[in-house]
Motif scaffolding. Structure first.
Motif: not given
Ligand SMILES: Cc1cc2nc3c(=O)[nH]c(=O)nc-3n(C[C@H](O)[C@H](O)[C@H](O)COP(=O)(O)OP(=O)(O)OC[C@H]3O[C@@H](n4cnc5c(N)ncnc54)[C@H](O)[C@@H]3O)c2cc1C
Length: 497
Positions: A227, A239-241
């Motif tokens: 990761y 990433t996990s989605g």
């Molecule tokens: C401008 C901006 C807006 C965003 N808006 C949202 C939003 O509305 N909802 C949202 O869930 N996330 C948001 N994020 C955070 C992040 O981009 C997403 O959570 C992530 O891309 C989700 O993909 P994933 O589930 O594959 O994440 P993974 O990389 O697998 O991460 C696991 C989980 O961790 C949490 N997470 C990961 N990165 C972040 C982060 N930087 N901040 C907070 N939580 C995080 C999420 O719940 C995610 O599902 C935002 C980030 C930015 C920079």
């Protein structure tokens, strides 16, 4: 006597403290979901997220019925009608207890307070549980008992506290002797959303608690250990989605963490992939906690108050180009098309497009924050606000204002062969790996139909840094807890520009 479990963004059977507590009483359980028209009109909620909720509720009503728990669905026009609607349900069904899981933004806290007061006046015992975060707000404090403003020490303290917790997710609620009333049908659930724009993204995002758990297991087995490197590559599904499932509560953060720790035999640092992913879950918690500790963010306010003086440009036409992915910067355009098509965007790209809007176009980050909420299937107020304030350098522990990502060099670094760009911008697919990041620099120019960059990246970067510098330093006390809040919250429309 019956117990009520009021479900909101916690649409799951397992590890649901409110539902679990209601079922433990063994006196029959009604679960209720309330759809408030005004709420979804005033707060930006993506049609994709609404439809995801609808599809999820359809599955949940069947699952609950298998445990002899009835799901009722209510539709009200205004937020102030929620409490009376629940009070009527309480009277109609002789309900003695009401449980719900906390939501932390100010409008939700106010809503819950109204419900709490009215139901108590009807003699109902009301209990608020915590499921949205692993450690409830107010518990992660520094030596002086104050909330952390910087992520790294917050994370250190969070890890200390979490390592003392049992972290055992709750199972499904105890099966009840009999259903107190018939459950909402699929048609009842669909009718809740009558008249609302819905966007069916089931091909990308199938609903269901079981889907969320399977995705989590697949991610842990296949991608978790890589990761830390894969997560930065938008062309790779590294990433996990899981964010849409965490956003509507089809999965709890505790379930996610517990499954990872089961996989590693309890080792929080089993490898860099594990510790980096846990760190992201902690970022999620950090932003949820900030909403409680600094509720001014629920009022369209910047965490760093002095940045409110930044002269954001009123540029609706430029904003439209950004929204539609027609900026002339391929990685930005590809990212915006991913968002507009799938309701989701890769994290690195979220940072890039947010910085581009706020720093290169100098458009108010709140415009972008709102647009994201209108599009994202994983729209979550705390994470979105946190991400935007980080990118715009208005948040606590945000990117320093002088460190502005160059989208072209970021594109060369994280999408070196232009695979992601090719996927979303087929008009550029014929360009070489080198040219695809900046087609305007190729002697023949961009292919017909693809625009030249709408802004000079270097000049706009310099201008933004100068403007931020002119704002001076934040005062010592900033960001601080605000007292005497004005009554305006995020439910009041934000007036751009
Ligand atoms: C401008 C901006 C807006 C965003 N808006 C949202 C939003 O509305 N909802 C949202 O869930 N996330 C948001 N994020 C955070 C992040 O981009 C997403 O959570 C992530 O891309 C989700 O993909 P994933 O589930 O594959 O994440 P993974 O990389 O697998 O991460 C696991 C989980 O961790 C949490 N997470 C990961 N990165 C972040 C982060 N930087 N901040 C907070 N939580 C995080 C999420 O719940 C995610 O599902 C935002 C980030 C930015 C920079």
């Amino acid at each position: 006597m019956t117990a009520l479990a009021w479900l909101r963004n916690d649409l799951r059977l397992h590890d649901n403290p409110a539902l679990h507590a209601a079922a433990e009483l063994q006196q029959g359980v009604i679960a209720v979901y309330v759809h408030c028209e005004a709420y979804v009109t005033r707060f930006p909620i993506a049609p994709a997220r609404l439809d995801f909720t609808r599809r999820h509720l359809r599955l949940l009503t069947e699952e609950l019925a298998r445990h002899s728990i009835s799901l009722q669905v209510l539709r009200v026009a205004q937020a102030h009608e929620i409490a009376p609607a629940l009070a009527k349900l309480v009277q109609d069904h002789g309900i003695s207890h009401c449980f719900f899981n906390a939501e932390y933004p100010l409008d939700e806290l106010n809503r819950d307070q109204q419900v709490n007061q009215l139901l108590r006046a009807h003699g109902v015992t009301v209990k608020r549980c915590h499921d949205r975060v692993i450690i409830p707000p107010g518990k992660v404090r520094n030596e002086a008992g104050m909330p952390y403003k910087v992520f790294t020490p917050y994370k250190r303290k969070w890890l200390q506290l979490a390592s003392l917790l049992p972290l055992r997710p709750l199972g499904a609620p105890t099966r009840q002797a009999a259903q107190p009333c018939p459950s909402a049908s699929a048609q009842d659930i669909d009718r809740l959303f009558d008249g609302r724009e819905l966007r069916d993204l089931s091909a990308h995002w199938p609903a269901g608690e079981a889907v969320a758990r399977t995705r989590l297991q697949r991610f842990i087995a296949q991608d978790l250990s890589n990761y830390q490197t894969q997560r930065d590559l938008p062309a790779v599904a590294g990433t996990s989605g899981l964010s849409p499932y965490l956003a509507i509560g089809a999965l709890s953060p505790r379930q996610a963490l517990a499954d990872v720790l089961t996989h590693t035999g309890g080792d929080w640092d089993a490898n860099a992939g594990v510790s980096t992913w846990i760190s992201e879950l902690i970022w999620r918690e950090f932003y949820q906690h900030l909403v409680v500790d600094y509720p001014q963010v629920c009022m369209h306010r910047a965490m760093q108050v002095h940045t409110e003086a930044f002269p954001w440009r009123h540029a609706p036409e430029d904003f439209a180009l950004w929204r539609e992915g027609r900026t002339g910067i391929p990685i930005i355009d590809a990212a915006m098309r991913q968002l507009n098509t799938t309701g989701w965007m890769h994290n690195r790209l979220r940072m890039l497009v947010a910085m581009f809007l706020s720093k290169n176009l100098q458009i108010d980050w709140r415009w972008g924050e709102r647009y994201f909420m209108e599009q994202l299937i994983d729209g979550d107020f705390a994470a979105n606000n946190g991400g935007w304030q980080w990118s715009a350098s208005t948040g606590t522990d945000a990117a320093p204002y002088f460190r502005i990502f160059n989208p072209i060099t970021q594109s060369q670094r994280f999408d070196p062969q232009g695979q992601f760009i090719r996927e979303w911008l087929p008009e550029l697919a014929g360009l070489s790996d080198k040219a695809i990041h900046a087609p305007h620099l190729v002697p023949s120019g961009p292919p017909p139909g693809y625009p030249a960059p709408m802004v000079d990246l270097g000049a706009s970067r310099k201008a933004t840094i100068a403007l931020f510098a002119s704002l001076g330093q934040p005062p010592e006390s900033e960001p601080g807890m605000t007292e005497n809040f004005p009554t305006e919250t995020r439910s009041a429309p934000f007036r751009p520009g």
